[in-house]
Enzyme design. Sequence first.
Site, PDB file in Angstrom:
ATOM      1  N   SER A 285       0.832  -1.200   0.000  1.00  0.00           N
ATOM      2  CA  SER A 285       0.000   0.000   0.000  1.00  0.00           C
ATOM      3  C   SER A 285       0.871   1.256   0.000  1.00  0.00           C
ATOM      4  CB  SER A 285      -0.969  -0.026   1.178  1.00  0.00           C
ATOM      5  OG  SER A 285      -1.886   1.038   1.115  1.00  0.00           O
TER       6      SER A 285
ATOM      7  N   ASP B 120      -2.466   6.057  -4.196  1.00  0.00           N
ATOM      8  CA  ASP B 120      -1.322   5.408  -3.567  1.00  0.00           C
ATOM      9  C   ASP B 120      -0.738   4.346  -4.504  1.00  0.00           C
ATOM     10  OD1 ASP B 120      -3.297   3.479  -3.349  1.00  0.00           O
ATOM     11  OD2 ASP B 120      -2.840   2.950  -1.289  1.00  0.00           O
TER      12      ASP B 120
ATOM     13  N   ASP C 231      -0.658   1.099  -4.880  1.00  0.00           N
ATOM     14  CA  ASP C 231      -1.456  -0.001  -5.437  1.00  0.00           C
ATOM     15  C   ASP C 231      -2.826   0.451  -5.921  1.00  0.00           C
ATOM     16  OD1 ASP C 231      -2.315   0.274  -2.713  1.00  0.00           O
ATOM     17  OD2 ASP C 231      -3.213  -1.712  -2.814  1.00  0.00           O
TER      18      ASP C 231
ATOM     19  N   ASP D 133      -5.623   1.795  -4.628  1.00  0.00           N
ATOM     20  CA  ASP D 133      -6.939   1.642  -4.008  1.00  0.00           C
ATOM     21  C   ASP D 133      -7.355   2.900  -3.248  1.00  0.00           C
ATOM     22  OD1 ASP D 133      -5.105   1.269  -1.958  1.00  0.00           O
ATOM     23  OD2 ASP D 133      -5.927  -0.647  -1.274  1.00  0.00           O
TER      24      ASP D 133
END
Length: 571
Positions: A145, A295, A297, A299
Amino acid sequence: MTTLEKAQLWLTDTFDTETKEKVQQLIDSNSPDLEDSFYRELEFGTGGMRGIMGVGTNRLNKYTLGQATQGLANYLHQSFPNQEIKVAIAYDVRNNSKEFGKLVADVLTANGIKVLLFKNHRPTPELSFTVRDKKCNAGIVLTASHNPPEYNGYKVYWNDGAQVVPPDDENIIKEVYATKFDAIKFDGNDDLIEWIGEEQDDVYIDACMENSLYQNVGRDNLNIVFTSIHGTTYTTIPKALKKAGFTKVDLVTEQMIPSGNFPTVESPNPEEPAALEMAMDLAKITNGDIVIGTDPDGDRLGIAVRNLDGNIELLNGNQTNTILTYYILDQWKKQGRITGKEFIGSTIVTSDVFFDVAEKFGVDCKVGLTGFKWIGKMIRDFEGQEKFICGGEESFGFMTGDFVRDKDSCGSILLACEIAAWCKANGKTMYQYMIDIYKEVGMYYEGLINVVKKGREGAEEIQEMMKNFRENLPKEIAGSPVAEVKDFKEQTCLVVASNEKKVMDDIPKSNVLIYYTEDGTKVCVRPSGTEPKIKFYVSVKDSINSEADFIVKLPILEKKIEAVKESLNLN
């Protein structure tokens, strides 16, 4: 067993030469990293694991990833006997993510499991979507993340596209910890790998548009600035915005280059204004109406809009989600789609404004523990009984509809841009729209305090802090008496005035405390599950009747947040 003895086990023939050499270097140099690398096993939690990359049991590496994947493979065979098992795998831009993705694929194929492996970086929500779209039994994404560059991680999804929840998560954990390193099957079978490319992006983007867009107003007149902050959404967001008809999109070109080192920011976290600084600077040049960053990744999303002074200001997660949720429910009401059997999802650390918004529109607001896996569980639990509309949590995550069972920046960005375009066409900003919402449901203001405690001693300090907050309840916070204390570890709710404890067993146990004061202040205390932090989520509220009221009361609520910090000795 001592730390040294644990490290010496990694010098046996179970481990490859490179690993053994690195462990021997740690031992020979008497490095302080030896203790942190081996003092415990890297925790495989209820959604997966996240940690610093390196050798050792408390690090993310070939063997800890292999152990996790072998345990998952064992459980998949138990859960789906005599079936062809399919697992989708995605990975973000972090260092080693691509290599880790192939490593994980090899362990699965070595166990006779078919793998759908993305050819290149893709956002986590696209993985969640793909699990459902391709009818997979599970999914894995390699990501940490928004953690610093030295971290990586591993998240597991089940066949509904959501992160694993009880009982599957606990059963997977048992299999993982029962797996010895010498039992890991590393010799993969490439014949069992199906490669996924750009064709899947279009299917995913089409689903985002179908579930997130309501009215086409002023899309060609909205000035958008977007940055992927070196993350995965360079593959999806520009394409999605163009396909949806947003023509004025300026990209922060330096940050559209994928990199696990995140060279232009200290932290690739859109919750922090500094991560969006380059985008905000570009918005000054392009006269941007809305600034958006995601961010690594893809999400989480951060949204900044022009405030009452005309300056670009980053909204907090609760503010963004309030705007998105209110707008969606308003559209559903206008379309006659609200029947009383619909719900929105939230979490215990998120602002209580969502109860007020849900009540206004005649829908239920269901609340779970921190993390979108619990919102995913709500959708599964009530499928066929109640219709899920949208959900969010304060940590800059939101989802529209149930086609993705995790927070999804793509659908949320399309929705946010529609709202911004509609606002502009009607002579206002998103910020003013937020104030209009507060006039209807009450003005809420939130603050997040992170106390960082690193390493073994830090983890012990955090445990001690939680024990102290549990055993020595404050009588008042910022001058307001504490009226109620919810302890999710003990699953009790204490009503202070009567000293009565009620049982709360509708939400699973978790090491979380929430204090409510008589004036409506809410303070949630929770150790982070992914970083060496203890977090304090503070929410204060008041009522307003006008924009002028908002201007007067905002600094009052800001000072109240500071008073809460002082009361709890967090300054």
